[in-house]
Design an enzyme around this catalytic site. Sequence first.
Site, PDB file in Angstrom:
ATOM      1  N   TYR A 253     -11.516  11.895   6.367  1.00  0.00           N
ATOM      2  CA  TYR A 253     -11.531  12.387   7.745  1.00  0.00           C
ATOM      3  C   TYR A 253     -10.462  13.468   7.839  1.00  0.00           C
ATOM      4  O   TYR A 253      -9.749  13.747   6.872  1.00  0.00           O
ATOM      5  CB  TYR A 253     -11.273  11.256   8.742  1.00  0.00           C
TER       6      TYR A 253
ATOM      7  N   GLU B 145       1.309  11.453   0.758  1.00  0.00           N
ATOM      8  CA  GLU B 145       0.559  12.652   1.137  1.00  0.00           C
ATOM      9  C   GLU B 145       1.384  13.912   0.851  1.00  0.00           C
ATOM     10  O   GLU B 145       2.089  14.375   1.712  1.00  0.00           O
ATOM     11  CB  GLU B 145       0.182  12.557   2.615  1.00  0.00           C
TER      12      GLU B 145
ATOM     13  N   ASP C 141       0.862  -1.187   0.000  1.00  0.00           N
ATOM     14  CA  ASP C 141       0.000   0.000   0.000  1.00  0.00           C
ATOM     15  C   ASP C 141       0.895   1.233   0.000  1.00  0.00           C
ATOM     16  O   ASP C 141       1.893   1.282   0.727  1.00  0.00           O
ATOM     17  CB  ASP C 141      -0.905   0.004   1.234  1.00  0.00           C
TER      18      ASP C 141
ATOM     19  N   ASP D 146       1.051   5.254   0.719  1.00  0.00           N
ATOM     20  CA  ASP D 146       0.372   6.376   1.372  1.00  0.00           C
ATOM     21  C   ASP D 146       1.199   7.638   1.120  1.00  0.00           C
ATOM     22  O   ASP D 146       2.021   8.040   1.939  1.00  0.00           O
ATOM     23  CB  ASP D 146       0.233   6.098   2.870  1.00  0.00           C
TER      24      ASP D 146
END
Length: 607
Positions: A450, A382, A378, A380
Amino acid sequence: MRFRHRAVAGFATLLLPLAGLVGLASPAQAASTATATYAKTQDWGTGFEGKWTVTNTGSSAISSWTIEWDFPSGTSVTSAWDADVTSSGTHWTAKNKSYNGSLAAGASVSFGFNGTGSGSPSNCLLNGASCDGGTTVPGDSAPSAPGTPTASSITDTSVKLSWSAATDDKGVKNYDVLRDGKTVATVTTTSYSDSGLTAGTDYSYTVQARDTADQTGPVSGSVAVHTTGGTTTPPTTGDKVKLGYFTDWGIYGRNYQVKNLVTSGSAAKITHINYAFGNVTNGQCAIGDAYADYQKTFTADQSVSGAADTWDQPLAGNFNQLRELKAKYPNLKILWSFGGWSWSGGFGQAAANPTAFADSCYNLVKDSRWADVFDGIDIDWEYPNACGLSCDSSGAAAFKNVMSALRAKFGSSALVTAAVTADGSNGGKIEAADYAGASSYVNWYNVMSYDFFGAFNAQGPTAPHSPLTSYSGIPTAGFDTADAIAKYKSAGVPASKLLIGIGFYGRGWTGVTQDAPGGTATGAAPGTYEQGIEDYKVLKTSCPVTGTIAGTAYAHCGTNWWSYDTPSTIAGKMSWAKSQGLGGAFFWEFSGDTSDGELVSAINSNL
């Protein structure tokens, strides 16, 4: 602690229905060319999910639609998607969004809503005229809805559909078969084989009966079909992903071990785990915390197997505990997640040579010491071509190039996924990278829906950090789950490759006097590990829910104001995710849940 996310968001604002809002625009067409049908698609006792479907039964296109109806007192709409819904007393009005008002001849469009009460709609009007389209024959009832189609013999380019017959007082003449809301065939039997499809593609089929007077009845339930072939096969309906993040640092101060997944009952209720995080540095995947990952030895009472680690065993740490967990739950899949908020700065160098980066990740994930532990990788990041803790300027194509290289290296059988922004505001982070192009290489995206709002804006205004929909007074337009999902879908990312995100924590302010969202504050509320952040397991008793807004909860206790999700709001979000055809849900992260895993249970039981 490396907390992962900051403010993010979505597309085409979805408004909560509030009484007294200004009136909607006048209807553009008479309803003689269209029909509207209603169905209650979910009922969970304290509330329900409803759906309206508008079908253009005429021979020319419709440019807009407005549905009006009455609910009995005590029944109301609480949130809606794919339409702007308002009310005046018990009279409700729904107006199309900018992106779904136009309907070609024979096409259909649906919008949904969550509601309270047990009443049914009455006095329905579509564009100012009867919702039955004005084509009913006196004394001749329209046919019933056929049974929901079942799909079989699915290939790269075709599918066979079968359904149970509709009923009618004068007899059923034929059936319209609708693919993605558009009629593709009219048949006299209760089966149809559709061909000429695209490999590895999602389709939705419904059926509608027509009687001898050519009256059409309500549309059947839908069946989702994913043709074989293509690059990857996403989860299918009924096989939703239920994924949780397990953090390497959680075994320290939080004292949350892999074994807690067993004792809480959570391991039996999920399908996937993302282990966070591996580092990204020098253009390569790297170990995040060697001691936690594969060196720390666990005592018998800390171990999944119940046997203590020995000092000389080949593999220890969390990796060995995850191995033991998979032995107890053979269907559980585990991915190694790289990056996160703190370590995303390394992706820019990785993107400069995607092939070399993919090679390094493969060699690390498939290291012979723990190759059997991980089922994939995965990412991630950002954020690609945008700013997070640091800013990236590697270009809009960089993310696609990285995901393409990872898929090529890991092969078609491994899981390749990514956590992605939920900032779909105009000019926002979703527009900064080619997420649609990259989606053909991934199994799914974890949409980080979120952290939209929080005490990183110390003076407020107070706002829920994980709103499902927009609402009157939201601080930033487009910062909500529904808008983010809509923007990904409109860009071409299949709904089945999108997972809704749930936070197992709250965000809060202090110095707040106002109960409702929109109040001012003086700073971040105190938190156990980080100011302005607290686990759900603490907040549920220390600051109980005051009210709900936009599909999530908020709480005002003393001078502190928090927002967080509860089992009840999670139920609503899972219902919405299903209505959107999403691939499932994920959450950040296990240790915020109660010792008996009540939030994981809410995701599992409602998804």
